[in-house]
Design an enzyme around this catalytic site. Sequence first.
Site, PDB file in Angstrom:
ATOM      1  N   HIS A  83       0.870  -1.187   0.000  1.00  0.00           N
ATOM      2  CA  HIS A  83       0.000   0.000   0.000  1.00  0.00           C
ATOM      3  C   HIS A  83       0.905   1.234   0.000  1.00  0.00           C
ATOM      4  O   HIS A  83       2.011   1.197   0.550  1.00  0.00           O
ATOM      5  CB  HIS A  83      -0.838  -0.043   1.285  1.00  0.00           C
ATOM      6  CG  HIS A  83      -1.892   0.994   1.402  1.00  0.00           C
ATOM      7  ND1 HIS A  83      -1.627   2.268   1.837  1.00  0.00           N
ATOM      8  CD2 HIS A  83      -3.212   0.948   1.162  1.00  0.00           C
ATOM      9  CE1 HIS A  83      -2.754   2.964   1.858  1.00  0.00           C
ATOM     10  NE2 HIS A  83      -3.735   2.191   1.449  1.00  0.00           N
ATOM     11  N   ASP A  96       3.336  -4.558   8.023  1.00  0.00           N
ATOM     12  CA  ASP A  96       2.118  -3.769   7.900  1.00  0.00           C
ATOM     13  C   ASP A  96       0.932  -4.711   8.145  1.00  0.00           C
ATOM     14  O   ASP A  96       0.626  -5.570   7.308  1.00  0.00           O
ATOM     15  CB  ASP A  96       2.059  -3.153   6.492  1.00  0.00           C
ATOM     16  CG  ASP A  96       0.773  -2.368   6.259  1.00  0.00           C
ATOM     17  OD1 ASP A  96      -0.108  -2.383   7.125  1.00  0.00           O
ATOM     18  OD2 ASP A  96       0.666  -1.743   5.175  1.00  0.00           O
ATOM     19  N   GLN A 104      -4.304  -4.994   7.077  1.00  0.00           N
ATOM     20  CA  GLN A 104      -5.335  -5.899   6.539  1.00  0.00           C
ATOM     21  C   GLN A 104      -5.309  -7.284   7.184  1.00  0.00           C
ATOM     22  O   GLN A 104      -6.131  -8.127   6.846  1.00  0.00           O
ATOM     23  CB  GLN A 104      -5.187  -6.053   5.014  1.00  0.00           C
ATOM     24  CG  GLN A 104      -5.367  -4.779   4.221  1.00  0.00           C
ATOM     25  CD  GLN A 104      -6.797  -4.210   4.291  1.00  0.00           C
ATOM     26  OE1 GLN A 104      -7.718  -4.826   4.824  1.00  0.00           O
ATOM     27  NE2 GLN A 104      -6.966  -3.008   3.775  1.00  0.00           N
ATOM     28  N   LYS A 152     -10.362  -0.321  10.849  1.00  0.00           N
ATOM     29  CA  LYS A 152     -10.615  -1.479   9.984  1.00  0.00           C
ATOM     30  C   LYS A 152     -11.046  -2.684  10.812  1.00  0.00           C
ATOM     31  O   LYS A 152     -11.250  -3.769  10.274  1.00  0.00           O
ATOM     32  CB  LYS A 152      -9.361  -1.817   9.169  1.00  0.00           C
ATOM     33  CG  LYS A 152      -9.010  -0.752   8.118  1.00  0.00           C
ATOM     34  CD  LYS A 152      -7.852  -1.211   7.268  1.00  0.00           C
ATOM     35  CE  LYS A 152      -7.154  -0.097   6.528  1.00  0.00           C
ATOM     36  NZ  LYS A 152      -7.928   0.468   5.429  1.00  0.00           N
ATOM     37  N   CYS A 159      -4.812   2.555  -3.598  1.00  0.00           N
ATOM     38  CA  CYS A 159      -3.547   3.024  -3.028  1.00  0.00           C
ATOM     39  C   CYS A 159      -2.437   1.998  -3.219  1.00  0.00           C
ATOM     40  O   CYS A 159      -1.573   1.817  -2.346  1.00  0.00           O
ATOM     41  CB  CYS A 159      -3.683   3.381  -1.543  1.00  0.00           C
ATOM     42  SG  CYS A 159      -4.873   4.670  -1.239  1.00  0.00           S
TER      43      CYS A 159
HETATM   44  N1  7TS Z   1      -1.614  -0.713   4.741  1.00  0.00           N
HETATM   45  C1  7TS Z   1      -2.521  -1.450   4.081  1.00  0.00           C
HETATM   46  C2  7TS Z   1      -2.151  -2.838   3.619  1.00  0.00           C
HETATM   47  C3  7TS Z   1      -3.799  -0.921   3.848  1.00  0.00           C
HETATM   48  O1  7TS Z   1      -4.695  -1.663   3.190  1.00  0.00           O
HETATM   49  C4  7TS Z   1      -4.108   0.372   4.297  1.00  0.00           C
HETATM   50  C5  7TS Z   1      -5.428   1.023   4.010  1.00  0.00           C
HETATM   51  C6  7TS Z   1      -3.123   1.085   4.993  1.00  0.00           C
HETATM   52  C7  7TS Z   1      -1.885   0.519   5.192  1.00  0.00           C
HETATM   53  C8  7TS Z   1      -3.371   2.443   5.531  1.00  0.00           C
HETATM   54  O2  7TS Z   1      -4.361   2.405   6.507  1.00  0.00           O
HETATM   55  P1  7TS Z   1      -4.934   3.782   7.094  1.00  0.00           P
HETATM   56  O3  7TS Z   1      -5.944   3.353   8.096  1.00  0.00           O
HETATM   57  O4  7TS Z   1      -3.783   4.491   7.690  1.00  0.00           O
HETATM   58  O5  7TS Z   1      -5.523   4.509   5.932  1.00  0.00           O
HETATM   59  N2  7TS Z   1      -6.128   0.491   2.949  1.00  0.00           N
HETATM   60  C9  7TS Z   1      -7.257   0.984   2.387  1.00  0.00           C
HETATM   61  C10 7TS Z   1      -7.915   0.353   1.348  1.00  0.00           C
HETATM   62  O6  7TS Z   1      -7.560  -0.714   0.860  1.00  0.00           O
HETATM   63  N3  7TS Z   1      -8.990   1.087   0.997  1.00  0.00           N
HETATM   64  O7  7TS Z   1      -9.042   2.186   1.779  1.00  0.00           O
HETATM   65  C11 7TS Z   1      -7.956   2.119   2.646  1.00  0.00           C
END
Ligand code: 7TS
Length: 407
Positions: free
Chosen positions: A119, A196, A199, A222, A362
């Site tokens: 990401h 990371d 997910q 999430k 992303c």
């Molecule tokens: N890493 C991964 C693998 C992610 O899927 C996401 C967010 C992030 C980091 C960042 O998370 P955040 O909470 O800091 O934004 N992924 C997604 C997505 O797949 N659709 O919207 C956000």
Amino acid sequence: MTKEDKLIRKEFPVFENRNVIYLDNSATTQKPPCVLKAVTDYYEKNNANPLRGLYELSLAATDAYENARAAVAEFIHAPEPADIIFTRNATESLNLIAYSYGMHFLKEGDEIIISVMEHHSNMLPWQQVAKATGATLTYIEPDKDGCLPPERLEEKISEKTKLVSITQVSNVFGRENDIKAMAAIAHKYGAVFSCDGAQSVPHMKVDVQDLDVDFLSFSGHKMYAPMGIGVLYGKKDLLEKMPPFLCGGEMIEYVTLEGATYAELPHKFEAGTVNVGGAVGLEAAIKFVNRFGWDLIESRELDLTRRMMDGMKEIPHVHIIGSDKAEDHHGIVTFKIDGVHPHDVAAIFDSYHVAVRAGHHCAQPLHKFLGVMSTTRASLAFYNTEEDVDAFLKALSMIRSEMGYKD
Ligand code: 7TS
């Protein structure tokens, strides 16, 4: 709906209030009232600025905050609560590692390894570190089916590699990477391993000691918690030697006009007034997940993924990205439809009240690697039902004809 479905759906009033088949859970999940109530209770009964007040109410706020930290530590099996830093989200956690560890301990000639499937939040911070320090940024590539064999890391890593940062579950493929094996390879070469978990943590038991990762980043939103609270786990010896990321109130020991000494962990990394409500909400979300348990959550998500993928394979012109096995998807099914742009796909789904994501999620370099500009993604949570999946499949089967195709 089964009895179990009803029991779970009861926890999510959004589905009574809105006619929506919600399949964008990888972006964020819905929030159960038990989480919202914990946040409201905190603000109604215990709200004060924590960590600095000497009066009872502030101590109550401090207790609420620190209890949440202990709950997070237990949830991911961190050795101590002080190994848990509260951040805003996974993005901030990853930036904290990059700016505090990367910018200070990496130099020209060093190497950082990440994967093409990362990401942007686990890619751009490392690009910044490489640019600022002169370190090289090396990418390892997955197979087209989303598999990233640990040997790929072994082939590229060397004594020059100082840091490896890899996602446990890709937000496009949904496939789990063998983090334990990759962390072991990194350590063999003396490199630090950052995982990371954005997910993975919401969908499976993640044990930082078993994986032996040096850092783990994830977001509360999430996994049924409010937005604005995230977590960075770090091994104590690393966190101790890292300089502060943000500076200001709350994170100092002593300040003079010339400089400052910093507070003990974890407060050194939590500058300014902290998000107690968010932390309390995350603790409630952890209790919520534990109440249902991983067995139920994982088996429901797998069954739904299987039903979804089996149905998709029956629909002509639909192509699933990544593995064709449901076990490799963790509720994330990204796909293309011949001749229809993903934005049209998502708009047509919306006209059927089905919420899916369209774009590059992303993960633009991964899309380039796969030879596509953008894709559509359906992502499940355990509160989804077979009826949701069937409604998704029905809408999916209509998309090409809605666009005027005859087959
Ligand atoms: N890493 C991964 C693998 C992610 O899927 C996401 C967010 C992030 C980091 C960042 O998370 P955040 O909470 O800091 O934004 N992924 C997604 C997505 O797949 N659709 O919207 C956000």
